[in-house]
Scaffold this active site. Structure first.
Site, PDB file in Angstrom:
ATOM      1  N   PHE A  79      -7.956  -0.599  -1.517  1.00  0.00           N
ATOM      2  CA  PHE A  79      -8.127  -1.030  -2.909  1.00  0.00           C
ATOM      3  C   PHE A  79      -6.899  -0.727  -3.773  1.00  0.00           C
ATOM      4  CE2 PHE A  79     -12.926  -1.729  -3.710  1.00  0.00           C
ATOM      5  CZ  PHE A  79     -13.124  -2.193  -2.429  1.00  0.00           C
ATOM      6  N   GLU A  89     -18.105  -5.056  -4.431  1.00  0.00           N
ATOM      7  CA  GLU A  89     -18.522  -4.117  -3.392  1.00  0.00           C
ATOM      8  C   GLU A  89     -20.003  -3.784  -3.496  1.00  0.00           C
ATOM      9  OE1 GLU A  89     -16.406  -0.422  -3.761  1.00  0.00           O
ATOM     10  OE2 GLU A  89     -16.955   0.265  -1.760  1.00  0.00           O
ATOM     11  N   ARG A 185       0.660  -2.164   5.467  1.00  0.00           N
ATOM     12  CA  ARG A 185      -0.351  -1.424   6.219  1.00  0.00           C
ATOM     13  C   ARG A 185      -0.280  -1.634   7.726  1.00  0.00           C
ATOM     14  NH1 ARG A 185      -1.707   2.640   2.800  1.00  0.00           N
ATOM     15  NH2 ARG A 185      -2.243   1.796   0.769  1.00  0.00           N
TER      16      ARG A 185
HETATM   17  C1  LIG Z   1       2.165   4.236   4.242  1.00  0.00           C
HETATM   18  C2  LIG Z   1       1.669   4.361   2.827  1.00  0.00           C
HETATM   19  C3  LIG Z   1       1.492   5.617   2.262  1.00  0.00           C
HETATM   20  C4  LIG Z   1       1.046   5.740   0.931  1.00  0.00           C
HETATM   21  N1  LIG Z   1       0.880   6.980   0.403  1.00  0.00           N
HETATM   22  C5  LIG Z   1       0.420   7.110  -0.864  1.00  0.00           C
HETATM   23  C6  LIG Z   1       0.227   8.392  -1.464  1.00  0.00           C
HETATM   24  O1  LIG Z   1       0.467   9.423  -0.854  1.00  0.00           O
HETATM   25  N2  LIG Z   1      -0.271   8.464  -2.736  1.00  0.00           N
HETATM   26  C7  LIG Z   1      -0.536   7.352  -3.463  1.00  0.00           C
HETATM   27  O2  LIG Z   1      -0.970   7.443  -4.608  1.00  0.00           O
HETATM   28  N3  LIG Z   1      -0.358   6.117  -2.928  1.00  0.00           N
HETATM   29  C8  LIG Z   1       0.108   5.966  -1.666  1.00  0.00           C
HETATM   30  N4  LIG Z   1       0.277   4.708  -1.137  1.00  0.00           N
HETATM   31  C9  LIG Z   1      -0.117   3.545  -1.940  1.00  0.00           C
HETATM   32  C10 LIG Z   1       1.115   2.852  -2.595  1.00  0.00           C
HETATM   33  O3  LIG Z   1       1.737   3.691  -3.531  1.00  0.00           O
HETATM   34  C11 LIG Z   1       0.659   1.542  -3.280  1.00  0.00           C
HETATM   35  O4  LIG Z   1      -0.246   1.853  -4.299  1.00  0.00           O
HETATM   36  C12 LIG Z   1      -0.006   0.596  -2.304  1.00  0.00           C
HETATM   37  O5  LIG Z   1       0.773   0.467  -1.142  1.00  0.00           O
HETATM   38  C13 LIG Z   1      -0.217  -0.757  -2.947  1.00  0.00           C
HETATM   39  O6  LIG Z   1       1.055  -1.346  -3.101  1.00  0.00           O
HETATM   40  P1  LIG Z   1       1.219  -2.855  -3.611  1.00  0.00           P
HETATM   41  O7  LIG Z   1       2.672  -3.053  -3.842  1.00  0.00           O
HETATM   42  O8  LIG Z   1       0.512  -3.792  -2.691  1.00  0.00           O
HETATM   43  O9  LIG Z   1       0.421  -2.726  -5.007  1.00  0.00           O
HETATM   44  P2  LIG Z   1      -0.151  -3.764  -6.036  1.00  0.00           P
HETATM   45  O10 LIG Z   1      -0.696  -2.913  -7.136  1.00  0.00           O
HETATM   46  O11 LIG Z   1      -1.069  -4.747  -5.434  1.00  0.00           O
HETATM   47  O12 LIG Z   1       1.155  -4.460  -6.606  1.00  0.00           O
HETATM   48  C14 LIG Z   1       1.771  -5.536  -5.962  1.00  0.00           C
HETATM   49  C15 LIG Z   1       3.147  -5.711  -6.521  1.00  0.00           C
HETATM   50  O13 LIG Z   1       3.061  -6.063  -7.900  1.00  0.00           O
HETATM   51  C16 LIG Z   1       4.092  -5.405  -8.612  1.00  0.00           C
HETATM   52  N5  LIG Z   1       3.518  -4.461  -9.577  1.00  0.00           N
HETATM   53  C17 LIG Z   1       2.276  -3.915  -9.558  1.00  0.00           C
HETATM   54  N6  LIG Z   1       2.074  -3.094 -10.588  1.00  0.00           N
HETATM   55  C18 LIG Z   1       3.229  -3.094 -11.281  1.00  0.00           C
HETATM   56  C19 LIG Z   1       3.660  -2.410 -12.438  1.00  0.00           C
HETATM   57  N7  LIG Z   1       2.882  -1.552 -13.085  1.00  0.00           N
HETATM   58  N8  LIG Z   1       4.898  -2.648 -12.877  1.00  0.00           N
HETATM   59  C20 LIG Z   1       5.735  -3.499 -12.237  1.00  0.00           C
HETATM   60  N9  LIG Z   1       5.398  -4.178 -11.106  1.00  0.00           N
HETATM   61  C21 LIG Z   1       4.149  -3.970 -10.645  1.00  0.00           C
HETATM   62  C22 LIG Z   1       4.964  -4.693  -7.600  1.00  0.00           C
HETATM   63  O14 LIG Z   1       5.995  -5.548  -7.176  1.00  0.00           O
HETATM   64  C23 LIG Z   1       4.012  -4.463  -6.461  1.00  0.00           C
HETATM   65  O15 LIG Z   1       4.625  -4.311  -5.186  1.00  0.00           O
HETATM   66  C24 LIG Z   1       0.752   4.578   0.185  1.00  0.00           C
HETATM   67  C25 LIG Z   1       0.941   3.314   0.751  1.00  0.00           C
HETATM   68  C26 LIG Z   1       1.397   3.185   2.041  1.00  0.00           C
HETATM   69  C27 LIG Z   1       1.577   1.805   2.633  1.00  0.00           C
END
Ligand SMILES: Cc1cc2nc3c(=O)[nH]c(=O)nc-3n(C[C@H](O)[C@H](O)[C@H](O)COP(=O)(O)OP(=O)(O)OC[C@H]3O[C@@H](n4cnc5c(N)ncnc54)[C@H](O)[C@@H]3O)c2cc1C
Length: 219
Positions: A79, A89, A185
């Site tokens: 999520f 959900e 992932r």
């Molecule tokens: C291997 C792994 C380990 C992780 N470990 C941790 C951890 O220890 N603690 C933790 O909290 N999280 C952790 N995460 C989660 C990670 O920080 C992200 O929240 C998660 O991967 C979702 O990323 P996303 O780019 O798909 O996010 P989404 O929120 O779906 O965003 C998609 C894209 O939109 C843009 N975007 C989104 N929000 C903003 C914004 N506010 N400003 C500017 N651009 C934006 C960015 O380009 C982003 O990549 C981990 C993730 C992975 C894959």
């Protein structure tokens, strides 16, 4: 194939899709006020060009709707991917059926070289570790049902349920959003369980959007 089993009783089911590879092509071709009616090699090259040059908006148009069943601790990570997704959900405020818990096949051991993650092999006392998990799950289930019998509301009784409990949700996302989620992932640094769900999504979407998925993620 529209449903892939994951873990001991989870799954990813493809409920519906909107569009196909041609949807991506035509979203891009509208810039020149042009349209393709069937995929050609030129269209395949265009998709590859778009992906390679990060022209992502044409990949926002195709959509997939999935039903997923996964443990809460995996869902919490899933999520975190928010942009391009809508989710609904099952609510444990309404539902009070006996919960299902995930039991890992192996109690993977800690990897001293990694801050996060685990080794593939189990701990020395693997059987004991697994039976501790199983035992706690059974006790949590039993106490949950007893609390309901005492008249405790499901929204309160659920507070004792562990993170390994399965949840189910329906999710609609764009092809671009699923590609981003899977890239993050499927990486070896992601937890094994979430990698298995990402791999199931990859299998299902590769079948429906072969050219676009290949261009965005490889295969
Ligand atoms: C291997 C792994 C380990 C992780 N470990 C941790 C951890 O220890 N603690 C933790 O909290 N999280 C952790 N995460 C989660 C990670 O920080 C992200 O929240 C998660 O991967 C979702 O990323 P996303 O780019 O798909 O996010 P989404 O929120 O779906 O965003 C998609 C894209 O939109 C843009 N975007 C989104 N929000 C903003 C914004 N506010 N400003 C500017 N651009 C934006 C960015 O380009 C982003 O990549 C981990 C993730 C992975 C894959």
């Amino acid at each position: 194939m529209s449903k892939v089993s994951v873990l001991d009783s989870g799954f990813v089911e493809l409920l519906d899709t909107f569009g196909d590879d041609l949807t991506v092509v035509n979203a891009a071709r509208v810039s020149f006020n042009k349209e393709s009616t069937e995929m050609t090699q030129k269209d395949e090259k265009l998709i590859k060009y778009l992906a390679d040059h990060r022209h992502v908006t044409p990949f926002f148009h195709p959509q997939a709707r999935l039903r997923l069943k996964m443990p809460i601790f995996v869902a919490r990570e899933w999520f975190r991917h928010q942009i391009g997704f809508a989710r609904n959900e099952v609510s444990r405020r309404y539902v009070d059926e006996e919960p299902e818990m995930y039991l890992p096949e192996v109690a993977r051991s800690r990897d001293a070289k990694l801050k996060q993650g685990s080794k593939a092999e189990g701990v020395e006392e693997n059987t004991r570790a697994l039976s501790m998990i199983d035992d706690l799950n059974s006790r949590a289930k039993k106490s949950y049902l007893e609390l309901l019998e005492l008249g405790v509301a499901p929204e309160v009784a659920r507070t004792i349920l562990p993170q390994g409990m399965y949840t189910e949700f329906i999710e609609t996302g764009s092809l671009a959003a699923y590609a981003r989620l899977c890239q993050l992932r499927l990486d070896p640094s992601a937890q094994l369980e979430i990698r298995q769900y990402a791999d199931a999504v990859r299998t299902l979407l590769l079948e429906k959007f072969p050219v676009s998925w290949g261009a965005l993620c490889g295969v």
